[in-house]
Design an enzyme around this catalytic site. Sequence first.
Site, short mmCIF file in Angstrom:
data_model
loop_
_atom_site.label_atom_id
_atom_site.label_comp_id
_atom_site.label_asym_id
_atom_site.label_seq_id
_atom_site.Cartn_x
_atom_site.Cartn_y
_atom_site.Cartn_z
N CYS A 144 0.81 -1.23 0.00
CA CYS A 144 0.00 0.00 0.00
C CYS A 144 0.84 1.27 0.00
O CYS A 144 0.34 2.35 -0.30
CB CYS A 144 -0.95 0.02 1.20
N1 COA Z 1 -19.96 -8.56 9.19
C1 COA Z 1 -20.39 -8.61 10.46
N2 COA Z 1 -19.59 -8.83 11.52
C2 COA Z 1 -18.28 -9.05 11.26
C3 COA Z 1 -17.76 -9.02 9.96
C4 COA Z 1 -18.66 -8.78 8.89
N3 COA Z 1 -18.26 -8.73 7.63
N4 COA Z 1 -16.43 -9.25 10.01
C5 COA Z 1 -16.12 -9.42 11.30
N5 COA Z 1 -17.23 -9.30 12.07
C6 COA Z 1 -17.36 -9.44 13.52
C7 COA Z 1 -16.27 -10.30 14.09
O1 COA Z 1 -16.62 -11.66 14.01
C8 COA Z 1 -16.20 -9.81 15.52
O2 COA Z 1 -17.23 -10.39 16.27
P1 COA Z 1 -17.00 -10.79 17.80
O3 COA Z 1 -16.71 -9.49 18.50
O4 COA Z 1 -18.30 -11.42 18.16
O5 COA Z 1 -15.83 -11.73 17.80
C9 COA Z 1 -16.51 -8.32 15.40
O6 COA Z 1 -17.20 -8.16 14.14
C10 COA Z 1 -15.27 -7.47 15.40
O7 COA Z 1 -14.35 -8.00 14.46
P2 COA Z 1 -12.92 -7.40 14.22
O8 COA Z 1 -12.22 -8.18 13.15
O9 COA Z 1 -12.21 -7.25 15.54
O10 COA Z 1 -13.32 -5.97 13.64
P3 COA Z 1 -12.54 -4.62 13.62
O11 COA Z 1 -13.30 -3.63 14.36
O12 COA Z 1 -11.09 -4.80 13.93
O13 COA Z 1 -12.64 -4.22 12.06
C11 COA Z 1 -11.24 -4.18 10.10
C12 COA Z 1 -12.06 -5.04 11.07
C13 COA Z 1 -10.54 -5.10 9.12
C14 COA Z 1 -12.16 -3.25 9.36
C15 COA Z 1 -10.21 -3.36 10.90
O14 COA Z 1 -9.52 -4.16 11.82
C16 COA Z 1 -9.17 -2.68 10.04
O15 COA Z 1 -9.48 -1.98 9.09
N6 COA Z 1 -7.90 -2.78 10.42
C17 COA Z 1 -6.81 -2.12 9.71
C18 COA Z 1 -6.60 -2.88 8.49
C19 COA Z 1 -5.61 -2.29 7.54
O16 COA Z 1 -5.31 -1.14 7.54
N7 COA Z 1 -5.10 -3.14 6.70
C20 COA Z 1 -4.23 -2.73 5.71
C21 COA Z 1 -4.63 -3.46 4.51
S1 COA Z 1 -3.71 -2.84 3.22
#
Ligand code: COA
Length: 376
Positions: free
Chosen positions: A155
């Site tokens: 990225c």
């Molecule tokens: N729909 C509904 N619920 C979902 C879901 C979806 N698509 N995906 C995950 N969940 C749930 C999980 O199961 C979890 O449930 P639980 O609390 O019962 O275990 C809850 O939502 C939280 O999941 P989590 O993965 O901890 O979410 P988050 O708040 O961390 O958000 C991202 C996920 C990926 C959006 C976030 O972590 C992120 O953007 N991180 C930075 C990523 C980044 O910059 N990456 C670089 C890539 S180039």
Amino acid sequence: MSAVITATGLWTPPESISNEELVASYNSYADKWNSEQAEAIAAGTAQALTHSSPEFIEKASGIKSRYVVSKEPLLDINIMAPHIPARGNDDLSLMAEIASHAGRDALTRAGRSAKDVDAVIVACSNLQRAYPAISIEVQNELGAGGFAFDMNVACASATFGIETARGLIASGQAKSVLVINPEICTGHINFKDRDGHFIFGDVATAVLIEHESRADDRGWNIIGSKLVTEFSNNIRNNFGYLNVCAPEDDGLNAKGLTDKLFRQRGRSVFKEVVPMVANLISDELANMGIEKSKIKRMWLHQANLNMNTLITKKVLGKDVDMVYAPVVLDEYANTSSAGSIIAFHKYSDDIAAGETALICAFGAGYSAGLVVLEKR
Ligand code: COA
């Protein structure tokens, strides 16, 4: 010897997918899988898939939709991947095609012809093939001179590309460098993975960097830059040419998901990359003797809205309206290296001559690149 960003370019795919459309497809797939696996689920040997939700996606990431190069097959629960037909060796590759669209847009905006360009860098997360370099195909397609090469810093690729272009101009290797970021991110997503199916979209951006002797009074002086990397396994894509040499490796992990596609530990990425980027920006501005209050805008990598809000707050020490760090995630989703350049392209016209602003991109590796600009 100064390098100047004289124009940017953008190519956006014609089709887009809303969260609602994407989630409807994923949930149908999950229902089908659950009914096929009903016995195993009842016996406790398989875990039922739970539904995705548009509300979660928007709240967790800020994403509302994404542009894609191939919509229908991606939403078809029997395919759930873009369909990109193979092209003959004598035909322009898809990646070179979209890169050329963005490159031409930048050249038109700068009032330049491809003949003025003497270096093309294709800097992106996923290259369509190993060689010949996509950039050399683009150089040929545009009719540019000089030389071309590809680079991949995930990225952060666009910022590493801009800094490389600045170096080529400073050393006299080139006078006019086109840095292009074609990102077909949907090709590397596992659309059957609820945690990650919503993250990415497709796009191509371009940045034209020229020796100051070629620039008129428009554009942006590059007044500083800083690159950092720090190894992490938290964002990973194991796809590579040696995969075919390991037929015993079926590419399946414990969840039955292929590890040759994008995977991440999103929470860890969030926690580790936010301070890394906030420190990079704060330390480099201090090194350059620039007061933070003098920075009029930050065009940040577009991975997660909450992440960008927090980075901005950590750097400035206060909450600010996100007009200050413009967001394109809602419309484009994460477009890897192209994200910060889309924001720069769309939200920079109102910055006045003499004012300072910055581009900062970050992601897998970890890698982060900062480019500090002064409006001419
Ligand atoms: N729909 C509904 N619920 C979902 C879901 C979806 N698509 N995906 C995950 N969940 C749930 C999980 O199961 C979890 O449930 P639980 O609390 O019962 O275990 C809850 O939502 C939280 O999941 P989590 O993965 O901890 O979410 P988050 O708040 O961390 O958000 C991202 C996920 C990926 C959006 C976030 O972590 C992120 O953007 N991180 C930075 C990523 C980044 O910059 N990456 C670089 C890539 S180039």
